[in-house]
Write a protein that holds these residues in place. Structure first.
Motif, PDB file in Angstrom:
ATOM      1  N   LEU A  84      -8.001   8.369   9.627  1.00 48.51           N
ATOM      2  CA  LEU A  84      -6.599   8.215  10.003  1.00 48.51           C
ATOM      3  C   LEU A  84      -5.769   9.386   9.488  1.00 48.51           C
ATOM      4  O   LEU A  84      -4.968   9.969  10.218  1.00 48.51           O
ATOM      5  CB  LEU A  84      -6.070   6.894   9.459  1.00 48.51           C
ATOM      6  N   GLN A  85      -5.959   9.730   8.233  1.00 48.16           N
ATOM      7  CA  GLN A  85      -5.188  10.825   7.647  1.00 48.16           C
ATOM      8  C   GLN A  85      -5.536  12.160   8.301  1.00 48.16           C
ATOM      9  O   GLN A  85      -4.664  13.015   8.496  1.00 48.16           O
ATOM     10  CB  GLN A  85      -5.444  10.882   6.144  1.00 48.16           C
ATOM     11  N   GLY A  86      -6.803  12.331   8.677  1.00 52.42           N
ATOM     12  CA  GLY A  86      -7.206  13.557   9.341  1.00 52.42           C
ATOM     13  C   GLY A  86      -6.551  13.705  10.707  1.00 52.42           C
ATOM     14  O   GLY A  86      -6.091  14.788  11.073  1.00 52.42           O
ATOM     15  N   VAL A  87      -6.496  12.604  11.462  1.00 53.03           N
ATOM     16  CA  VAL A  87      -5.849  12.624  12.774  1.00 53.03           C
ATOM     17  C   VAL A  87      -4.364  12.922  12.617  1.00 53.03           C
ATOM     18  O   VAL A  87      -3.786  13.730  13.360  1.00 53.03           O
ATOM     19  CB  VAL A  87      -6.059  11.276  13.494  1.00 53.03           C
ATOM     20  N   ALA A  88      -3.729  12.257  11.665  1.00 51.70           N
ATOM     21  CA  ALA A  88      -2.297  12.470  11.447  1.00 51.70           C
ATOM     22  C   ALA A  88      -2.004  13.933  11.111  1.00 51.70           C
ATOM     23  O   ALA A  88      -1.034  14.513  11.613  1.00 51.70           O
ATOM     24  CB  ALA A  88      -1.804  11.560  10.330  1.00 51.70           C
ATOM     25  N   ALA A  89      -2.837  14.535  10.282  1.00 52.05           N
ATOM     26  CA  ALA A  89      -2.620  15.937   9.914  1.00 52.05           C
ATOM     27  C   ALA A  89      -2.864  16.860  11.101  1.00 52.05           C
ATOM     28  O   ALA A  89      -2.116  17.811  11.322  1.00 52.05           O
ATOM     29  CB  ALA A  89      -3.543  16.313   8.753  1.00 52.05           C
ATOM     30  N   GLN A  90      -3.902  16.596  11.880  1.00 54.19           N
ATOM     31  CA  GLN A  90      -4.251  17.456  13.011  1.00 54.19           C
ATOM     32  C   GLN A  90      -3.159  17.483  14.071  1.00 54.19           C
ATOM     33  O   GLN A  90      -2.865  18.531  14.645  1.00 54.19           O
ATOM     34  CB  GLN A  90      -5.563  16.988  13.640  1.00 54.19           C
ATOM     35  N   TYR A  91      -2.552  16.309  14.331  1.00 52.66           N
ATOM     36  CA  TYR A  91      -1.575  16.224  15.413  1.00 52.66           C
ATOM     37  C   TYR A  91      -0.133  16.120  14.919  1.00 52.66           C
ATOM     38  O   TYR A  91       0.768  15.880  15.715  1.00 52.66           O
ATOM     39  CB  TYR A  91      -1.906  15.022  16.307  1.00 52.66           C
ATOM     40  N   SER A  92       0.081  16.322  13.633  1.00 46.35           N
ATOM     41  CA  SER A  92       1.425  16.273  13.042  1.00 46.35           C
ATOM     42  C   SER A  92       2.073  14.903  13.260  1.00 46.35           C
ATOM     43  O   SER A  92       3.259  14.802  13.583  1.00 46.35           O
ATOM     44  CB  SER A  92       2.310  17.388  13.629  1.00 46.35           C
ATOM     45  N   PHE A  93       1.296  13.841  13.107  1.00 46.94           N
ATOM     46  CA  PHE A  93       1.806  12.478  13.204  1.00 46.94           C
ATOM     47  C   PHE A  93       2.155  11.963  11.808  1.00 46.94           C
ATOM     48  O   PHE A  93       1.646  12.459  10.800  1.00 46.94           O
ATOM     49  CB  PHE A  93       0.766  11.545  13.817  1.00 46.94           C
ATOM     50  N   ASP A  94       3.023  10.952  11.772  1.00 43.62           N
ATOM     51  CA  ASP A  94       3.311  10.251  10.523  1.00 43.62           C
ATOM     52  C   ASP A  94       2.413   9.019  10.420  1.00 43.62           C
ATOM     53  O   ASP A  94       1.854   8.554  11.420  1.00 43.62           O
ATOM     54  CB  ASP A  94       4.774   9.819  10.482  1.00 43.62           C
ATOM     55  N   CYS A  95       2.272   8.480   9.224  1.00 44.25           N
ATOM     56  CA  CYS A  95       1.511   7.250   9.001  1.00 44.25           C
ATOM     57  C   CYS A  95       2.402   6.220   8.320  1.00 44.25           C
ATOM     58  O   CYS A  95       3.132   6.554   7.372  1.00 44.25           O
ATOM     59  CB  CYS A  95       0.277   7.515   8.136  1.00 44.25           C
ATOM     60  N   PHE A  96       2.338   4.966   8.789  1.00 49.52           N
ATOM     61  CA  PHE A  96       3.152   3.898   8.227  1.00 49.52           C
ATOM     62  C   PHE A  96       2.307   2.643   8.046  1.00 49.52           C
ATOM     63  O   PHE A  96       1.449   2.336   8.885  1.00 49.52           O
ATOM     64  CB  PHE A  96       4.327   3.549   9.148  1.00 49.52           C
ATOM     65  N   VAL A  97       2.570   1.934   6.942  1.00 45.37           N
ATOM     66  CA  VAL A  97       2.001   0.604   6.765  1.00 45.37           C
ATOM     67  C   VAL A  97       2.906  -0.374   7.509  1.00 45.37           C
ATOM     68  O   VAL A  97       4.112  -0.401   7.297  1.00 45.37           O
ATOM     69  CB  VAL A  97       1.924   0.223   5.275  1.00 45.37           C
ATOM     70  N   LEU A  98       2.320  -1.168   8.408  1.00 45.84           N
ATOM     71  CA  LEU A  98       3.128  -2.076   9.217  1.00 45.84           C
ATOM     72  C   LEU A  98       2.359  -3.362   9.459  1.00 45.84           C
ATOM     73  O   LEU A  98       1.349  -3.382  10.160  1.00 45.84           O
ATOM     74  CB  LEU A  98       3.478  -1.420  10.561  1.00 45.84           C
ATOM     75  N   ASP A  99       2.812  -4.451   8.845  1.00 43.49           N
ATOM     76  CA  ASP A  99       2.252  -5.774   9.129  1.00 43.49           C
ATOM     77  C   ASP A  99       3.335  -6.823   8.921  1.00 43.49           C
ATOM     78  O   ASP A  99       4.448  -6.521   8.469  1.00 43.49           O
ATOM     79  CB  ASP A  99       1.020  -6.064   8.259  1.00 43.49           C
ATOM     80  N   ALA A 100       3.019  -8.047   9.285  1.00 45.21           N
ATOM     81  CA  ALA A 100       4.026  -9.112   9.283  1.00 45.21           C
ATOM     82  C   ALA A 100       4.564  -9.404   7.890  1.00 45.21           C
ATOM     83  O   ALA A 100       5.726  -9.807   7.725  1.00 45.21           O
ATOM     84  CB  ALA A 100       3.437 -10.383   9.893  1.00 45.21           C
ATOM     85  N   SER A 101       3.753  -9.204   6.855  1.00 42.35           N
ATOM     86  CA  SER A 101       4.175  -9.564   5.500  1.00 42.35           C
ATOM     87  C   SER A 101       5.133  -8.554   4.883  1.00 42.35           C
ATOM     88  O   SER A 101       5.794  -8.857   3.886  1.00 42.35           O
ATOM     89  CB  SER A 101       2.939  -9.715   4.602  1.00 42.35           C
ATOM     90  N   SER A 102       5.204  -7.354   5.447  1.00 46.18           N
ATOM     91  CA  SER A 102       6.063  -6.321   4.840  1.00 46.18           C
ATOM     92  C   SER A 102       6.844  -5.558   5.906  1.00 46.18           C
ATOM     93  O   SER A 102       7.031  -4.351   5.787  1.00 46.18           O
ATOM     94  CB  SER A 102       5.208  -5.353   4.016  1.00 46.18           C
ATOM     95  N   THR A 103       7.286  -6.290   6.930  1.00 43.39           N
ATOM     96  CA  THR A 103       7.954  -5.632   8.047  1.00 43.39           C
ATOM     97  C   THR A 103       9.218  -4.907   7.611  1.00 43.39           C
ATOM     98  O   THR A 103       9.459  -3.757   8.001  1.00 43.39           O
ATOM     99  CB  THR A 103       8.299  -6.658   9.142  1.00 43.39           C
ATOM    100  N   ASP A 104      10.046  -5.571   6.798  1.00 45.16           N
ATOM    101  CA  ASP A 104      11.314  -4.962   6.394  1.00 45.16           C
ATOM    102  C   ASP A 104      11.090  -3.666   5.613  1.00 45.16           C
ATOM    103  O   ASP A 104      11.783  -2.669   5.835  1.00 45.16           O
ATOM    104  CB  ASP A 104      12.133  -5.947   5.556  1.00 45.16           C
ATOM    105  N   ASP A 105      10.123  -3.698   4.700  1.00 45.05           N
ATOM    106  CA  ASP A 105       9.819  -2.489   3.926  1.00 45.05           C
ATOM    107  C   ASP A 105       9.325  -1.366   4.844  1.00 45.05           C
ATOM    108  O   ASP A 105       9.695  -0.193   4.679  1.00 45.05           O
ATOM    109  CB  ASP A 105       8.754  -2.785   2.870  1.00 45.05           C
ATOM    110  N   ALA A 106       8.479  -1.729   5.818  1.00 49.20           N
ATOM    111  CA  ALA A 106       7.946  -0.736   6.736  1.00 49.20           C
ATOM    112  C   ALA A 106       9.050  -0.124   7.584  1.00 49.20           C
ATOM    113  O   ALA A 106       9.106   1.094   7.777  1.00 49.20           O
ATOM    114  CB  ALA A 106       6.883  -1.363   7.629  1.00 49.20           C
ATOM    115  N   LEU A 107       9.955  -0.957   8.078  1.00 49.56           N
ATOM    116  CA  LEU A 107      11.040  -0.451   8.914  1.00 49.56           C
ATOM    117  C   LEU A 107      11.981   0.448   8.113  1.00 49.56           C
ATOM    118  O   LEU A 107      12.501   1.433   8.637  1.00 49.56           O
ATOM    119  CB  LEU A 107      11.806  -1.621   9.528  1.00 49.56           C
ATOM    120  N   ASN A 108      12.184   0.100   6.852  1.00 46.27           N
ATOM    121  CA  ASN A 108      13.000   0.971   6.001  1.00 46.27           C
ATOM    122  C   ASN A 108      12.315   2.324   5.781  1.00 46.27           C
ATOM    123  O   ASN A 108      12.974   3.372   5.759  1.00 46.27           O
ATOM    124  CB  ASN A 108      13.256   0.285   4.654  1.00 46.27           C
TER     125      ASN A 108
END
Length: 563
Positions: A84-108
């Motif tokens: 995942l980190q390799g793909v993000a670096a190759q294509y200049s993407f960001d990475c986010f933790v996103l699941d139902a238990s921490s939605t507010d934190d992820a959106l922030n």
């Protein structure tokens, strides 16, 4: 949905898979198609994952590996994280933790990373997560759900279209369904076109990835309207081409990338027979039925481009525009040949005003594998041994000091680019004297060179055996006589520019510049794969006395090195 799609979040579930039950992580083929398109779109993109990095996805693998005692759960998750980190670096993407238990934190976190969006965030996911998706929809996210194999919706891949256009009463305008990952660029395009304005010119484009990469370096394919009112949509032959072309005003293509075969016509006045791939044929038939769509370039304009003889004959027309007292413009002298052993070849060369060196090119200029199999000949006697495909065009070698100017005309505007090319004939001749002025071969290397590699020597015992093996390659092409090898897809200008950008030249090295000391010096700033040293040249072309005396470990060193 004011402002259109300004950000994209891809759930890991639609991107990654496993090649085998040993846990080898890999990208799904559709994801490999999608990533470059999103990077070229200029729309910031992120990849979302769970806290446990896809525990559900690899659960079966975990049980297998633990049962077999092969690998730990943590190591397996590290594999996924690394990919995942390799793909993000190759294509200049960001990475986010996103699941139902921490939605507010992820959106922030997303808000902090991307700031004011100015439009909507589109979220691509593989299943309808009842806990997570409602929370995202309250934040005005657009949800696109990818159907599983065997679970395609009855309304097919274009279910999105009625939703974007309003859809039936009660239809949820923030949730859409697609059957293939390849449909996502089309989905984004439609949403942007609907959500922004109709006062834009839509351009559909299709070409091979390397060309697309060249264009994208200049920001050429934004999926969000540019300042001059253009919005681009990648076309895909994996989807029905007619439904995609209904969306566009202009089609930008490189049909020569889709040529299957070319049959040359003996007459310069008749078109050659060009056979395209099925997808390009469908595109051509659609354009014939819809002449209102602008096609760049019309297919009829391609015929002379694939034929070097026709190009030369067109250039003869330059003589008509010359005026007394002005700089004379002409095309290079040329001669078409069907046989390099013609008894009157020398006389024909003289009558065509051709002298040596000359450059010999296949008459077919592009679209087929050996179109760039060219040779420069310095001696008349070497014509009989040439391996350039016939029919061929012998062309005057014109000096232009290693600099080539390419001109492009678009409407009333003329653009040009400066490219590096081969040196002048005098310099080239001096360089080839060491090789007894044998023909200089483009795009191919002798199979003996490949056979000399240490790893190859350990695998094969003869050149003929190596040729047999390489003929099964999808990357290389072996000549009919088994003596030469070339790439199936020649290196592009972008490839060469990238290669040059990765080379570092270091000068004024210390006196004790043995191989070990060089490795030590450069290892201080990063991992060094290999070091190559070259001799400084004197005015007469030979190595300097300093370099001759600096011989260590059977290698020559100088105060200049390449990494």
């Amino acid at each position: 949905m004011g402002g259109g799609v300004r950000r994209v979040v891809l759930d890991e579930s639609v991107l990654f898979g496993c090649e085998d039950p040993t846990g080898k992580a890999s990208l799904l083929p559709a994801a490999e198609y999608l990533f470059p398109k999103l990077r070229h779109s200029t729309i910031p993109t992120g990849i979302s994952h769970r806290h446990d990095l896809s525990a559900q996805k690899v659960g079966g693998l975990i049980l297998y590996e633990l049962r077999e005692g092969i690998i730990s759960y943590e190591i397996l998750l590290c594999r996924w994280a690394s990919l995942l980190q390799g793909v993000a670096a190759q294509y200049s993407f960001d990475c986010f933790v996103l699941d139902a238990s921490s939605t507010d934190d992820a959106l922030n976190e997303i808000q902090l990373a991307w700031g004011d969006i100015g439009g909507s965030i589109l979220y691509l996911v593989s299943s309808n997560n009842d806990a997570l998706l409602p929370k995202l929809r309250t934040r005005d996210w657009l949800i696109v759900i990818l159907g599983s194999i065997g679970q395609e919706r009855a309304d097919g891949p274009h279910h999105l279209h009625p939703c974007v256009d309003g859809g039936p009463a009660g239809e949820d305008s923030s949730m859409f369904y697609i059957n293939k990952v390849e449909e996502l660029p089309l989905t984004i395009f439609r949403l942007n076109k609907k959500g922004i304005s109709n006062n834009v010119v839509t351009v559909g484009y299709i070409m091979k990835p390397s060309r697309e990469e060249d264009f994208s370096k200049r920001g050429a394919f934004p999926m969000y309207p540019s300042q001059n009112g253009l919005i681009f949509m990648p076309l895909s032959f994996a989807l029905p081409i007619s439904s995609q072309l209904q969306e566009v005003d202009v089609v930008l293509h490189k049909a020569t990338d889709e040529i299957m075969s070319i049959e040359l016509n003996g007459s310069s006045k008749l078109p050659n027979k060009i056979t395209y791939t099925r997808g390009m044929q469908e595109l051509g038939m659609y354009m014939e039925r819809h002449p209102d769509i602008c096609l760049i370039d019309p297919f009829n304009n391609i015929d002379p481009v694939v034929d070097r003889l026709k190009i030369q004959q067109i250039l003869l027309g330059l003589e008509d525009i010359n005026k007394p007292g002005c700089c004379k413009i002409r095309g290079p002298h040329f001669l078409k040949v069907d046989n390099f052993n013609e008894p009157n070849l020398v006389q024909s060369l003289s009558e065509s005003k051709l002298s040596l060196p000359s450059i010999i090119k296949p008459q077919v200029s592009c679209g087929v594998a050996d179109a760039h199999s060219m040779e420069i000949v310095f001696r008349v006697e070497d014509f009989k041994d040439l391996s350039v495909p016939l029919p061929a065009v012998i062309q005057e070698y014109v000096d232009y000091s290693s600099t080539l100017f390419k001109f492009y005309v678009l409407g009333e505007k003329v653009f040009f680019a400066v490219k590096k090319s081969t040196p002048n004939a005098g310099t080239l001749k001096k360089l080839c004297e060491k090789n007894e002025l044998k023909p200089l071969i483009f795009d191919r290397v002798p199979i003996s060179v490949v056979a000399s590699f240490k790893k190859i020597k350990a695998l094969v015992s003869s050149h003929s055996q190596l040729a047999t093996v390489l003929r099964n390659s999808t990357k290389l092409v072996v000549s009919e006589d088994g003596k030469k090898v070339r790439r199936f897809h020649p290196l592009t200008e972008s490839d060469m520019e990238e290669l040059q950008s990765l080379i570092v030249v270091a000068e004024n090295l210390p006196e004790d510049h043995c191989h070990q000391n060089l490795m030590k010096i450069f290892s201080a700033v990063g991992s060094v794969k290999t070091i190559r040293t070259c001799q400084p040249q004197t005015s007469n072309g030979g190595p300097s006395s300093a370099s001759r005396s600096s011989k260590t470990d059977n290698m020559l060193f100088s105060n200049k090195g390449n990494l």
